[in-house]
Design a protein around this motif. Structure first.
Motif, PDB file in Angstrom:
ATOM      1  N   GLU A 279       0.832  -1.209   0.000  1.00  0.00           N
ATOM      2  CA  GLU A 279       0.000   0.000   0.000  1.00  0.00           C
ATOM      3  C   GLU A 279       0.868   1.261   0.000  1.00  0.00           C
ATOM      4  O   GLU A 279       0.555   2.247  -0.676  1.00  0.00           O
ATOM      5  N   PHE A 280       1.968   1.207   0.724  1.00  0.00           N
ATOM      6  CA  PHE A 280       2.899   2.339   0.755  1.00  0.00           C
ATOM      7  C   PHE A 280       3.550   2.563  -0.608  1.00  0.00           C
ATOM      8  O   PHE A 280       3.600   3.696  -1.115  1.00  0.00           O
ATOM      9  N   GLN A 282       2.578   1.622  -3.664  1.00  0.00           N
ATOM     10  CA  GLN A 282       1.720   2.001  -4.784  1.00  0.00           C
ATOM     11  C   GLN A 282       1.384   3.490  -4.769  1.00  0.00           C
ATOM     12  O   GLN A 282       0.912   4.029  -5.774  1.00  0.00           O
ATOM     13  N   ASN A 283       1.654   4.157  -3.678  1.00  0.00           N
ATOM     14  CA  ASN A 283       1.434   5.600  -3.601  1.00  0.00           C
ATOM     15  C   ASN A 283       2.728   6.398  -3.620  1.00  0.00           C
ATOM     16  O   ASN A 283       2.708   7.625  -3.453  1.00  0.00           O
ATOM     17  N   HIS A 284       3.855   5.709  -3.817  1.00  0.00           N
ATOM     18  CA  HIS A 284       5.146   6.406  -3.817  1.00  0.00           C
ATOM     19  C   HIS A 284       5.428   6.994  -5.201  1.00  0.00           C
ATOM     20  O   HIS A 284       5.241   6.313  -6.220  1.00  0.00           O
ATOM     21  N   PRO A 285       5.874   8.229  -5.280  1.00  0.00           N
ATOM     22  CA  PRO A 285       6.110   8.861  -6.584  1.00  0.00           C
ATOM     23  C   PRO A 285       7.203   8.220  -7.424  1.00  0.00           C
ATOM     24  O   PRO A 285       7.244   8.431  -8.644  1.00  0.00           O
ATOM     25  N   TRP A 289       4.452   0.799 -10.464  1.00  0.00           N
ATOM     26  CA  TRP A 289       3.389  -0.175 -10.260  1.00  0.00           C
ATOM     27  C   TRP A 289       3.782  -1.127  -9.135  1.00  0.00           C
ATOM     28  O   TRP A 289       4.955  -1.262  -8.793  1.00  0.00           O
ATOM     29  N   ASN A 392      11.836   4.159   1.588  1.00  0.00           N
ATOM     30  CA  ASN A 392      11.561   5.547   1.239  1.00  0.00           C
ATOM     31  C   ASN A 392      12.857   6.330   0.975  1.00  0.00           C
ATOM     32  O   ASN A 392      12.972   7.031  -0.047  1.00  0.00           O
TER      33      ASN A 392
END
Length: 399
Positions: A279-280, A282-285, A289, A392
């Motif tokens: 979940e983390f 798939q939202n990372h710039p 994918w 991250n």
């Protein structure tokens, strides 16, 4: 044979702790002993002759059978809800045993198009040397699978989730299609483990495992296992393992059995971490994918929910900037280890196109969805906050 005391009424968490360790103890020991012996003595010449003739049960030679290895076989058979299991020295020894013991010249195998690299190499390059035909197909697509079964293969071999694309195959549907043409269905259950998925209950004929991975769980030993219910298949497979010497060492077997006792604890933690990271990511710039069966946007999410009791600890994702982005990511990780293998308590990350699947030509890799930007992550049991922070900071290095 799987132990009679391990009943279906016990939950999988209980079976993981107790299976394989419930036979009558010699000295009251809680942990089964390691029978580190190559051979076993007989009380008389007559006893030795009777054992070799199959007229009397008992041990002869560890290449044939060993009490410690048998305890592990019982444990895995119980977890998979099989009636028997045969251990092998490695996961590839187990896979090669199934293929070579059940296929003959002129017969064929239909296999998933995206498999663990060495598995595909054996099927694609080695089996044809013995006159065995091989066909590859996206088994997650039932129509394509049914079409390839028109070649009348003897075996259908697949992984679900697939390594490393994480595609899910409907095992029950694949079993129906395979059996309709007289083929056996073999499922590599290494990624899911019997804690999350039991293919025999869905119609598969055999299950294979690399015990090196999550069932052992500590990245310190090699092993393989074949599990089934048909006694005729057991005889063929056991004979092949014994004759070719693909046997498991007893100390190796004991270490794997010990690791299995914490399977439930490890898998619960690793699965929770994997879903959180999916979940983390798939939202990372910097991520293009994510492929994880537990995400609702996974193409086979509904199938995964139906046939799995958990979504596992493995995920794949694409890094922006492709191969170079993946290189930057892995070179700047501080906690997650860059290494092949999977299923250990520690998180491992690797780049399949240049590592585990590098033996496949680039065109073949791309045809099955194994792109250069794909990074495979085996999620371990570390604190989720530390894993997220490590990914991250490394991803943010990508331009």
């Amino acid at each position: 044979m799987a132990e009679e005391k391990a009943t279906s009424e016990w939950r999988k968490e209980t079976l993981a702790v107790h299976a394989g360790g419930m036979k009558e103890a010699i000295f009251g020991e809680v942990s089964p002993p390691i029978f580190q012996t190559s051979t076993f003595g007989f009380t008389s010449a007559e006893e030795g002759a009777a054992r070799f003739a199959g007229e009397q049960s008992g041990y002869i030679y560890t290449r044939m059978n060993n009490p410690t290895v048998n305890a592990l076989e019982d444990a895995v058979a119980v977890l998979e809800n099989g009636t028997w299991a045969v251990a092998a020295a490695t996961g590839m020894a187990a896979i090669s045993t199934v293929l070579l013991s059940l296929l003959s010249q002129g017969e064929g195998v239909a296999a998933g198009d995206c498999l663990y690299g060495p598995t595909r190499v054996v099927i694609q390059r080695e089996l044809p040397r013995f006159g065995i035909r091989s066909f590859f197909v996206d088994t997650s697509n039932p129509e394509l699978l049914e079409e390839i079964l028109g070649t009348r293969p003897k075996l259908v071999f697949l992984e679900t989730p697939a390594n490393p694309t994480m595609k899910i195959t409907d095992v029950a549907a694949a079993a129906r299609l395979a059996h309709a043409v007289g083929a056996l269905l073999i499922v590599d259950n290494t990624f899911a483990t019997p804690y999350c998925q039991r293919p025999l209950e869905l119609g598969a004929d055999l299950v294979v495992h690399s015990l090196t991975k999550a069932l052992n769980g500590h990245s310190d030993v090699l092993g393989g296992m074949i599990v089934g219910r048909d006694d005729g298949l057991e005889k063929k497979i056991k004979k092949f393992v014994t004759l070719t010497g693909a046997t498991m060492d007893p100390h190796q077997g004991w270490l794997i059995w010990r690791g299995m006792r914490t399977l439930a604890l490890r898998l619960e933690r690793a699965q929770a971490n994997a879903l959180n990271l999916a979940e983390f990511l798939q939202n990372h710039p910097k991520v293009a994918w994510v492929s994880y069966p537990g995400l609702p946007n996974h193409p086979q999410y509904r199938i995964a929910r139906r046939q799995m009791e958990g979504f596992g600890f493995m995920l794949s994702f694409g890094v922006k900037s492709g191969l170079e982005g993946g290189r930057i990511l892995m070179n700047h990780l501080k906690l997650i280890t860059v290494a092949v293998s999977l299923g250990g308590v520690e998180s491992l990350i690797q780049h399949p196109a240049s590592m585990t699947h590098a033996s496949l030509p680039r065109q073949e890799r791309e045809q099955v969805g194994l792109t250069d930007d794909l990074v495979r992550l085996s999620v371990g049991c570390e604190a989720i906050e530390d894993l997220r922070a490590d990914l991250n900071q490394a991803l943010n290095r990508i331009a």
